[in-house]
Each structure stands twice: as structure tokens, then as C-alpha cells.
Design a protein around this motif. Structure first.
Motif, PDB file in Angstrom:
ATOM      1  N   ILE A 108     -22.394 -13.299  19.567  1.00 10.64           N
ATOM      2  CA  ILE A 108     -22.080 -12.700  18.263  1.00 10.64           C
ATOM      3  C   ILE A 108     -23.335 -12.620  17.390  1.00 10.64           C
ATOM      4  O   ILE A 108     -23.526 -11.661  16.632  1.00 10.64           O
ATOM      5  CB  ILE A 108     -20.966 -13.512  17.565  1.00 10.64           C
ATOM      6  N   ALA A 109     -24.208 -13.623  17.511  1.00  9.63           N
ATOM      7  CA  ALA A 109     -25.448 -13.623  16.728  1.00  9.63           C
ATOM      8  C   ALA A 109     -26.336 -12.434  17.103  1.00  9.63           C
ATOM      9  O   ALA A 109     -27.042 -11.880  16.245  1.00  9.63           O
ATOM     10  CB  ALA A 109     -26.194 -14.930  16.933  1.00  9.63           C
ATOM     11  N   ILE A 110     -26.322 -12.029  18.378  1.00 16.60           N
ATOM     12  CA  ILE A 110     -27.117 -10.863  18.788  1.00 16.60           C
ATOM     13  C   ILE A 110     -26.567  -9.599  18.135  1.00 16.60           C
ATOM     14  O   ILE A 110     -27.320  -8.693  17.749  1.00 16.60           O
ATOM     15  CB  ILE A 110     -27.146 -10.743  20.327  1.00 16.60           C
ATOM     16  N   ILE A 111     -25.244  -9.521  17.983  1.00 18.21           N
ATOM     17  CA  ILE A 111     -24.653  -8.393  17.251  1.00 18.21           C
ATOM     18  C   ILE A 111     -25.181  -8.377  15.819  1.00 18.21           C
ATOM     19  O   ILE A 111     -25.455  -7.319  15.244  1.00 18.21           O
ATOM     20  CB  ILE A 111     -23.120  -8.474  17.280  1.00 18.21           C
ATOM     21  N   GLY A 112     -25.322  -9.577  15.221  1.00 18.49           N
ATOM     22  CA  GLY A 112     -25.883  -9.665  13.879  1.00 18.49           C
ATOM     23  C   GLY A 112     -27.281  -9.060  13.809  1.00 18.49           C
ATOM     24  O   GLY A 112     -27.603  -8.326  12.856  1.00 18.49           O
ATOM     25  N   LEU A 113     -28.117  -9.325  14.810  1.00 17.00           N
ATOM     26  CA  LEU A 113     -29.464  -8.751  14.833  1.00 17.00           C
ATOM     27  C   LEU A 113     -29.406  -7.220  14.904  1.00 17.00           C
ATOM     28  O   LEU A 113     -30.231  -6.529  14.294  1.00 17.00           O
ATOM     29  CB  LEU A 113     -30.251  -9.301  16.019  1.00 17.00           C
ATOM     30  N   ILE A 118     -29.998 -11.049   7.066  1.00 20.66           N
ATOM     31  CA  ILE A 118     -29.249 -10.881   8.311  1.00 20.66           C
ATOM     32  C   ILE A 118     -30.027 -11.463   9.476  1.00 20.66           C
ATOM     33  O   ILE A 118     -29.481 -12.156  10.349  1.00 20.66           O
ATOM     34  CB  ILE A 118     -28.934  -9.389   8.566  1.00 20.66           C
ATOM     35  N   PHE A 119     -31.334 -11.209   9.490  1.00 16.76           N
ATOM     36  CA  PHE A 119     -32.210 -11.723  10.542  1.00 16.76           C
ATOM     37  C   PHE A 119     -32.187 -13.244  10.579  1.00 16.76           C
ATOM     38  O   PHE A 119     -32.032 -13.862  11.642  1.00 16.76           O
ATOM     39  CB  PHE A 119     -33.628 -11.204  10.310  1.00 16.76           C
ATOM     40  N   VAL A 120     -32.323 -13.866   9.407  1.00 18.41           N
ATOM     41  CA  VAL A 120     -32.371 -15.326   9.326  1.00 18.41           C
ATOM     42  C   VAL A 120     -31.050 -15.951   9.783  1.00 18.41           C
ATOM     43  O   VAL A 120     -31.027 -16.892  10.589  1.00 18.41           O
ATOM     44  CB  VAL A 120     -32.721 -15.781   7.895  1.00 18.41           C
ATOM     45  N   VAL A 121     -29.922 -15.431   9.279  1.00 19.41           N
ATOM     46  CA  VAL A 121     -28.609 -15.980   9.633  1.00 19.41           C
ATOM     47  C   VAL A 121     -28.345 -15.811  11.130  1.00 19.41           C
ATOM     48  O   VAL A 121     -27.858 -16.734  11.806  1.00 19.41           O
ATOM     49  CB  VAL A 121     -27.496 -15.318   8.801  1.00 19.41           C
ATOM     50  N   SER A 122     -28.666 -14.636  11.663  1.00 22.57           N
ATOM     51  CA  SER A 122     -28.433 -14.379  13.087  1.00 22.57           C
ATOM     52  C   SER A 122     -29.287 -15.292  13.954  1.00 22.57           C
ATOM     53  O   SER A 122     -28.825 -15.833  14.966  1.00 22.57           O
ATOM     54  CB  SER A 122     -28.723 -12.910  13.412  1.00 22.57           C
ATOM     55  N   GLU A 123     -30.567 -15.453  13.574  1.00 22.21           N
ATOM     56  CA  GLU A 123     -31.457 -16.349  14.314  1.00 22.21           C
ATOM     57  C   GLU A 123     -30.932 -17.785  14.276  1.00 22.21           C
ATOM     58  O   GLU A 123     -30.990 -18.518  15.267  1.00 22.21           O
ATOM     59  CB  GLU A 123     -32.866 -16.287  13.727  1.00 22.21           C
ATOM     60  N   LEU A 130     -27.743 -18.861  13.884  1.00 21.10           N
ATOM     61  CA  LEU A 130     -26.569 -19.003  14.747  1.00 21.10           C
ATOM     62  C   LEU A 130     -26.948 -18.929  16.224  1.00 21.10           C
ATOM     63  O   LEU A 130     -26.445 -19.701  17.047  1.00 21.10           O
ATOM     64  CB  LEU A 130     -25.543 -17.914  14.429  1.00 21.10           C
ATOM     65  N   TYR A 131     -27.846 -18.008  16.554  1.00 22.18           N
ATOM     66  CA  TYR A 131     -28.252 -17.842  17.945  1.00 22.18           C
ATOM     67  C   TYR A 131     -28.934 -19.104  18.465  1.00 22.18           C
ATOM     68  O   TYR A 131     -28.597 -19.618  19.534  1.00 22.18           O
ATOM     69  CB  TYR A 131     -29.196 -16.642  18.067  1.00 22.18           C
ATOM     70  N   SER A 132     -29.887 -19.631  17.696  1.00 23.98           N
ATOM     71  CA  SER A 132     -30.610 -20.830  18.119  1.00 23.98           C
ATOM     72  C   SER A 132     -29.681 -22.025  18.242  1.00 23.98           C
ATOM     73  O   SER A 132     -29.758 -22.802  19.198  1.00 23.98           O
ATOM     74  CB  SER A 132     -31.741 -21.141  17.133  1.00 23.98           C
ATOM     75  N   PHE A 133     -28.801 -22.192  17.268  1.00 27.21           N
ATOM     76  CA  PHE A 133     -27.853 -23.309  17.294  1.00 27.21           C
ATOM     77  C   PHE A 133     -26.996 -23.250  18.552  1.00 27.21           C
ATOM     78  O   PHE A 133     -26.869 -24.226  19.299  1.00 27.21           O
ATOM     79  CB  PHE A 133     -26.969 -23.264  16.050  1.00 27.21           C
ATOM     80  N   ALA A 134     -26.404 -22.098  18.793  1.00 22.07           N
ATOM     81  CA  ALA A 134     -25.467 -21.961  19.917  1.00 22.07           C
ATOM     82  C   ALA A 134     -26.171 -22.087  21.262  1.00 22.07           C
ATOM     83  O   ALA A 134     -25.651 -22.728  22.189  1.00 22.07           O
ATOM     84  CB  ALA A 134     -24.749 -20.617  19.818  1.00 22.07           C
ATOM     85  N   VAL A 135     -27.343 -21.485  21.390  1.00 21.09           N
ATOM     86  CA  VAL A 135     -28.064 -21.535  22.663  1.00 21.09           C
ATOM     87  C   VAL A 135     -28.443 -22.969  23.023  1.00 21.09           C
ATOM     88  O   VAL A 135     -28.356 -23.378  24.192  1.00 21.09           O
ATOM     89  CB  VAL A 135     -29.317 -20.632  22.615  1.00 21.09           C
ATOM     90  N   LEU A 136     -28.846 -23.758  22.038  1.00 21.98           N
ATOM     91  CA  LEU A 136     -29.225 -25.148  22.328  1.00 21.98           C
ATOM     92  C   LEU A 136     -28.015 -25.977  22.744  1.00 21.98           C
ATOM     93  O   LEU A 136     -28.099 -26.786  23.672  1.00 21.98           O
ATOM     94  CB  LEU A 136     -29.914 -25.761  21.120  1.00 21.98           C
ATOM     95  N   VAL A 137     -26.883 -25.791  22.081  1.00 19.06           N
ATOM     96  CA  VAL A 137     -25.669 -26.507  22.478  1.00 19.06           C
ATOM     97  C   VAL A 137     -25.291 -26.118  23.905  1.00 19.06           C
ATOM     98  O   VAL A 137     -24.974 -26.973  24.752  1.00 19.06           O
ATOM     99  CB  VAL A 137     -24.511 -26.203  21.509  1.00 19.06           C
ATOM    100  N   TYR A 138     -25.334 -24.841  24.187  1.00 14.34           N
ATOM    101  CA  TYR A 138     -24.998 -24.322  25.517  1.00 14.34           C
ATOM    102  C   TYR A 138     -25.933 -24.879  26.585  1.00 14.34           C
ATOM    103  O   TYR A 138     -25.499 -25.395  27.619  1.00 14.34           O
ATOM    104  CB  TYR A 138     -25.085 -22.794  25.486  1.00 14.34           C
ATOM    105  N   ASN A 139     -27.246 -24.804  26.327  1.00 13.25           N
ATOM    106  CA  ASN A 139     -28.222 -25.214  27.336  1.00 13.25           C
ATOM    107  C   ASN A 139     -28.160 -26.707  27.634  1.00 13.25           C
ATOM    108  O   ASN A 139     -28.234 -27.124  28.797  1.00 13.25           O
ATOM    109  CB  ASN A 139     -29.632 -24.817  26.907  1.00 13.25           C
TER     110      ASN A 139
END
Length: 420
Positions: A302-307, A320-325, A327-336
Motif C-alpha cells: 500500500i505504501a508503494i501506491i502512496g509513492l 506523501i513521499f515521507v509518509v509512504s517511505e 510506512l514502507y520501511s516500517f512494514a518491510v523491516l517487520v516482514y524481513n
């Protein structure tokens, strides 16, 4: 079974601390170079969208070309020695960038070749790195080790782009690439101080290279949960690279946002990754180890959609860039952290290199394809449609883990369900 209480903490594990120290410095340098190289390509060398896509592709093409045999070789060799050679190689080739630049002969094609060499070294380092942690750390401390490494990696992502963006206002991008080379040298020195008891695989125990590669792939694709995770990660990376490869051009050229603001925006967004690394274990306990994987995967998509929405609302592009980045960073780290810990936990030690290489081959091997396709599509249909296609595809790719036993699963399996 050994408990966490009975296992010495990582703060008293000297070899791990040296690995951690070297990787922290290397991560900071990678962030400096990671911002400086696309800025150098776009703003100084005036690279076309196709060339930017090709630059992104060659940096990960090695995972597709030599990823599988690299895993078998790493299982045969001493992993620390592999990392030492990889660090030294990256330091040398990156140091050539400022030399070529100040000699007045640096071109985009030379930068692409340098990126390809760094990519080859990174294949061997990354496969050895994820296979080396279980050598230094007890099984009950793997999650803690991964969390510490990812936390400092995210700290680097927070500080690196901001420092890089600020430095780009006063120094040239090529200088930052030179600093990146120095950090790989520092990592090399830190790794030389590690003493471990790893023994290279006896030659008598080795099989044919093709047989060993097949064994690693078989383990990955015969583990039901691991197979679903790999399919989601691979498909998401394919579509994600389709979108993310063109973000520097969208931000720096089309939206006319300065490199300083771009770097600061990435840093602020990377705070999300830092928080994701810090709280990943708590999130897994709160919603379940298995559930954390599909939930974080969907949030990242969803964060990529934001970008992609930056071009639709250019007046609000920076927030928009800051918020998307974020969310993306947060989620990717939890996932990884969740999926890497799971696969390190269930994989037999003798297969670690091949398991990691097989997964990297599948999930990173698609990155050069996505990067190259991004350049070609952007040239053919435009920047914005390419980014939108990548964003939508990333969301759909999450279906493999969303519609699976992972959703609702509390505790992930501790052992492989198939024979190695």
C-alpha cells in the motif's frame, strides 16, 4: 532445549559485536552511496530513464546470474573469508568512482560496469552473511541478532540519506561514493578481528555442484510456508522494482525536488524502518508470528501506491513521499525480520548457504528484470503509468501469504516439515 536465559546475551558475544560494528559502518556508507549514485547518474551524468533502469538492474543482476552456484560455493568455503573478499572488492571498485570523476573521464556506462561488479561482490557477501550469523549466535538468539542488525541498518537509513542530502549541497556525489568505499574497508577490518570455529566443508563430503544447487532449491520449495513467503517476496520485488526504480527521476527531475529535500525525506521515512526493527518482536507476539508476515506485506505494498500518488498530487508530493517511505520501511523491516528468522530457524546448518542463495536467486533475481522493464516501460508509456503498474502489482502479489495458513498463525514452526 536451550533457553534464552541459559544462552549468553549478544552484548557479551565478541564475534557478533565485531560483525555488528563492521556492518553498521558499512550500512551508513551504503546509504551515502545509495543516494549519491542515482543523483550522480541523473543530475551529473544526465542519464536517460533507460540508463537509470539499467543501472538499477545491473546492481542486482548477479543474483540472477550466479546466485545459485554462489550458495553452493559459500556452503563449501569459510563464510567469513568470503565476506572479507567481498568487502575488499567493493571498496576497491567504489574508490575508482571519484578517481574517474576528477580525472574527467567518468561516464554513465562506467558507472553501470562498477555497479555490476559491486553487485557480484554483494551476492557472495549477502549469502555468506545470512549464513554466518547462525555460526556466531545460538539458535535461541537468532531473532535478537537479526533485530539488532536490522535496527542499526535502519539507523543508517535514517542518518545516511539526511547526511548525504546535506553533504550533496556542499560536495560532489562522487566524493560520497568514495566515502562509501572507506566504510567497506572499515567493515573488512572489523571482520578480520573475528575468531570463530567454523570449518570448511571437507572435500570428501562435497557432491556435484548441480546436485548441491538442486538440494538447496528443493528444500525451499518443499517447505509449504517458506514457498508461499518466497513467492510473495519475489513477485512483490518484481513489481516494486518496476515502480521504485523510477522514483529518483520522478522526484528529482519531474517534481523538481532538490537532492537535499529528497535525502531528508528518505531519512524521515526511514524512521519507520527503525521502529519496525525495534518493535518487530512485540508485533509478532501481539498479532502472531505468522500473521505478522501477510499484514506487513500488505502495508508495504500500500505504501508503494502512496509513492505513485505523488504525481497525482504534486503540491503535496513531499509529505506523501515521507509518509509512504515511513510506512514502507516500517512494514518491510517487520516482514524481513519475521521471515528471515523463520528460515534460519528451520534450515539445517549444512544447507544454510544454499537455502539463502536459492531464496536470493528467486526474490532478488527478479530485481534486474523489474529494473530493466521499468526503464523500457517508462520510455514506451511514460513514468507515471509504469509506477502505477508496479504499485498495483505489488498489492496483488501479497495474495500468496494473505490466502494461506500464515494469516491467523500465532507461533511459526521451529523445525522443517520435510527431510533435508
Amino acid at each position: 532445549m536451550t533457553t534464552d536465559a541459559a544462552t549468553p546475551g549478544l552484548w557479551r558475544n565478541g564475534p557478533f559485536l565485531r560483525l555488528w560494528t563492521g556492518q553498521t559502518a558499512s550500512s551508513v556508507g551504503t546509504q551515502l552511496g545509495g543516494l549519491a549514485i542515482p543523483v550522480l547518474a541523473v543530475s551529473v551524468l544526465q542519464a536517460t530513464p533507460f540508463q537509470v533502469g539499467l543501472l538499477g538492474a545491473v546492481q542486482t543482476a548477479a543474483f540472477l546470474v550466479i546466485g545459485l552456484p554462489a550458495g553452493a560455493w559459500v556452503d563449501r568455503w569459510l563464510k567469513r573469508r568470503v565476506m572479507l573478499f567481498a568487502d575488499l572488492a567493493r571498496a576497491v571498485v567504489l574508490a575508482s568512482v571519484p578517481i574517474l570523476f576528477f580525472a574527467g573521464v567518468l561516464s554513465i556506462w562506467q558507472l553501470i560496469i562498477i555497479g555490476a561488479i559491486v553487485g557480484v561482490a554483494s551476492v557472495f557477501f549477502d549469502v555468506a552473511y545470512q549464513s554466518y550469523l547462525p555460526v556466531l549466535v545460538a539458535p535461541t538468539r537468532l531473532a535478537e541478532g537479526n533485530s539488532k542488525l536490522e535496527t542499526t541498518g535502519q539507523l543508517a537509513r535514517v542518518a545516511g540519506p539526511a547526511i548525504s542530502g546535506a553533504l550533496l549541497a556542499i560536495v560532489r556525489p562522487a566524493i560520497l561514493v568514495g566515502i562509501d568505499a572507506l566504510t567497506f574497508l572499515f567493515s573488512f577490518l572489523a571482520l578480520t578481528a573475528i575468531r570463530d570455529r567454523e570449518v570448511a566443508q571437507p572435500k570428501a563430503d562435497r557432491q556435484k555442484l548441480v546436485t548441491e544447487i538442486r538440494e538447496g532449491l528443493s528444500f525451499v520449495f518443499h517447505e509449504p510456508l517458506l514457498r508461499r513467503i518466497v513467492l510473495t517476496t519475489s513477485t512483490t520485488n518484481l513489481f516494486g522494482s518496476l515502480a521504485l526504480t523510477m522514483i529518483p527521476i520522478l522526484v528529482l527531475r519531474q517534481l523538481d525536488i532538490s537532492p537535499v529535500v529528497y535525502g531528508i525525506g528518505i531519512s524521515i521515512g526511514a524512521v519507520g524502518g527503525l521502529l519496525g526493527a525495534m518493535f518487530s518482536a512485540r508485533i509478532a507476539r501481539a498479532i502472531g508470528e505468522g500473521t505478522a508476515i501477510p499484514v506487513s506485506g500488505v502495508v508495504a505494498a500500500i505504501a508503494i501506491i502512496g509513492l505513485a500518488l505523488m504525481s497525482v498530487f504534486p503540491g503535496a508530493a513531499v509529505p506523501i513521499f515521507v509518509v509512504s517511505e515511513f510506512l514502507y520501511s516500517f512494514a518491510v523491516l517487520v516482514y524481513n525480520i519475521a521471515q528471515v528468522t523463520f528460515r534460519q530457524r528451520i534450515c539445517p546448518p549444512r544447507l544454510l548457504g544454499r537455502m539463502n542463495a536459492s531464496i536470493r536467486f528467486v526474490v532478488w533475481g527478479v530485481l534486474p528484470i523489474g529494473g530493466l522493464a521499468s526503464g523500457l516501460l517508462s520510455t514506451a508509456i511514460g513514468l507515471e503509468p509504469t509506477i502505477i503498474i508496479g504499485a498495483v502489482g505489488s498489492v496483488l502479489a501479497c495474495a500468496f501469504v494473505v490466502f494461506s495458513p500464515l494469516l491467523g498463525m500465532g507461533r511459526m514452526p521451529q523445525h522443517a516439515t520435510t527431510s533435508p
